[in-house]
Design an enzyme around this catalytic site. Structure first.
Site, mmCIF file in Angstrom:
data_model
loop_
_atom_site.group_PDB
_atom_site.id
_atom_site.type_symbol
_atom_site.label_atom_id
_atom_site.label_comp_id
_atom_site.label_asym_id
_atom_site.label_seq_id
_atom_site.Cartn_x
_atom_site.Cartn_y
_atom_site.Cartn_z
ATOM 1 N N LYS A 143 41.581 40.511 36.712
ATOM 2 C CA LYS A 143 42.195 39.724 35.981
ATOM 3 C C LYS A 143 41.438 38.655 35.702
ATOM 4 C CE LYS A 143 45.870 41.791 34.728
ATOM 5 N NZ LYS A 143 46.622 41.575 33.313
ATOM 6 N N ASP A 163 53.460 37.964 36.761
ATOM 7 C CA ASP A 163 53.751 38.180 37.970
ATOM 8 C C ASP A 163 52.820 38.004 39.144
ATOM 9 O OD1 ASP A 163 52.743 40.459 37.253
ATOM 10 O OD2 ASP A 163 54.511 41.561 37.344
HETATM 11 C C1 LIG Z 1 45.725 44.538 40.247
HETATM 12 C C2 LIG Z 1 46.246 44.772 38.768
HETATM 13 N N1 LIG Z 1 45.987 46.128 38.296
HETATM 14 C C3 LIG Z 1 46.435 46.507 37.170
HETATM 15 C C4 LIG Z 1 46.866 45.824 36.249
HETATM 16 C C5 LIG Z 1 47.309 46.326 34.864
HETATM 17 O O1 LIG Z 1 46.807 45.669 33.877
HETATM 18 P P1 LIG Z 1 47.534 45.802 32.419
HETATM 19 O O2 LIG Z 1 48.877 44.991 32.589
HETATM 20 O O3 LIG Z 1 46.598 45.251 31.635
HETATM 21 O O4 LIG Z 1 47.718 47.251 32.194
HETATM 22 C C6 LIG Z 1 47.465 44.764 36.591
HETATM 23 C C7 LIG Z 1 48.121 43.737 35.652
HETATM 24 O O5 LIG Z 1 48.565 42.562 36.045
HETATM 25 C C8 LIG Z 1 46.992 44.042 37.899
HETATM 26 O O6 LIG Z 1 47.322 42.845 38.415
#
Ligand SMILES: Cc1ncc(COP(=O)(O)O)c(C=O)c1O
Length: 385
Positions: free
Chosen positions: A60, A108
């Site tokens: 992120k 979150d």
């Molecule tokens: C660790 C992690 N993996 C995957 C995702 C999924 O990303 P997206 O919300 O862009 O689909 C998030 C989203 O916050 C995340 O924090």
């Protein structure tokens, strides 16, 4: 809006220009897991390990920090009446302007860390709107990056709406990883930031052709960045993309079934807390509806198995410490591998070369230890038995 207006073959170049002037930027490792590949009956499993990305423990960081850098640069160029170069973003002149700016978001977890860290890096303020149920460890981590925290007591979607309202009221700049319309600028920048990791993967693979990618999704931003960038860069040679969601928050799968963007009536709790989203992001859906091949939803138990499997790996594979949402792509691969029909449907076989993205490290160390039975620190010191 055509997806090329959202992402294109060179979309990783601009974020890279910013990152290259950042002293802590390094491409994250792409691990080869031959033991796991043998066990699953495929030729290769590669895992892109985002657990240390820019010291923020998740992919992120790429989206939030790039979006802030891009917006700040445009703002400063206008204020100073000249083009500000990426390398100038850490200058005193830019910091003086940034000091009057506030960036905000709803999150979150990991996106909040990225926005808070990005704002602090350039000398701006940040406010993060937390939905209900964010674990104390994740809340503390966002606060430690310098954000002012607003606990909304609302669902994730409610917190997003609250952040939008407050941003309008105070003149703050909303850096969202989720948009209700494909035209909103900040979610597109966030997606663009994520493409850096895909570009790194392709360089690290050195021409080896992938057959499959299993990529986890919350609102779909990461999955869209991966899918869109691969489609644009590799064209017909792109791998099969399997988008993986928790069974209780499968808004992309529901959208694919209906053929249009769907908001779930209710999304339930999942161990894969970062993926608990009831509504896809519009620009992400725009890309995924055209290019993703399969939408898979899985039970939490596959994520537990995946975390344990990486912590106590098959002989010859490295020990990897990845969090509950970080392993969801692998959890999807485990689910498909265990089901001969699903395996045949997605075309997984002994010559497949699969890419997974380990999207986060142990961002909640206490929970990690509860699930895996050993702490991330002990694993780092090689205490696994
Ligand atoms: C660790 C992690 N993996 C995957 C995702 C999924 O990303 P997206 O919300 O862009 O689909 C998030 C989203 O916050 C995340 O924090």
């Amino acid at each position: 809006m055509p997806e090329r207006a959202i992402l294109g073959r060179h979309s990783n170049q601009e974020p890279l220009r910013y990152l290259e002037s950042c002293p802590i930027y390094r491409p994250t490792p792409l691990h080869d897991l031959p033991g796991l590949a043998r066990r699953l009956g495929v030729a290769h499993v590669h895992l892109k390990d985002e657990s240390r990305r820019l010291k923020l423990l998740s992919f992120k960081a790429l989206g939030g920090v790039f979006a802030i850098a891009h917006i700040l640069r445009a703002h400063c160029s206008q204020a100073l009446g000249r083009t500000v170069a990426p390398a100038e973003l850490l200058s005193e002149e830019v910091r003086r302007i940034a000091a009057s700016m506030t960036f905000c978001c709803a999150t979150d977890g990991n996106h909040g860390r990225a926005v808070a860290a990005g704002a602090r890096l350039f000398g701006a303020r940040s406010v993060v709107f937390l939905p209900e149920g964010v674990s104390p460890a994740r809340e503390e981590a966002i606060g430690a990056c310098g954000a002012q925290l607003q606990r909304t007591g609302l669902s994730y979607d409610g917190a997003v709406a609250e952040a939008q309202r407050e941003a309008r009221r105070h003149g703050w700049i909303l850096v969202s990883d989720m948009a209700l319309s494909a035209d909103e600028p900040s979610p597109r920048l966030v997606l663009q930031g994520y493409t850096v990791l895909v570009g790194e993967c392709l360089a690290q693979l050195g021409g080896s052709r992938l057959s499959h990618v299993f990529v986890q999704a919350g609102v779909g931003g990461l999955a869209a960045a991966v899918t869109g960038f691969l489609a644009d860069t590799l064209g017909r040679a792109r791998p099969v993309v399997v988008v993986v969601e928790p069974r209780t928050a499968n808004c992309l799968q529901a959208s694919a079934e209906k053929g249009t963007l769907v908001r779930l009536d209710r999304s339930g709790p999942t161990l894969m807390a970062m993926l608990e989203c009831g509504q896809p992001s519009a620009p992400a859906w725009e890309i995924l509806s055209r290019h993703a091949d399969f939408f898979l939803s899985i039970e939490d138990e596959f994520a537990v198995d995946a975390m344990k499997l990486l912590a106590r790996p098959v002989q010859g594979d490295p020990i990897l410490v990845l969090g509950e949402s970080g392993v969801a792509g692998l959890a999807g691969l485990l689910a498909v591998s265990a089901d001969p029909n699903a395996r045949a449907l997605v075309g997984l076989n002994e010559s497949s070369r699969v890419l997974l993205i380990g999207t986060e490290g142990a961002t909640d160390p206490g929970r990690y230890e509860e699930i895996v039975g050993i702490s991330p620190e002990e694993l780092a010191h090689g205490v696994a038995s």
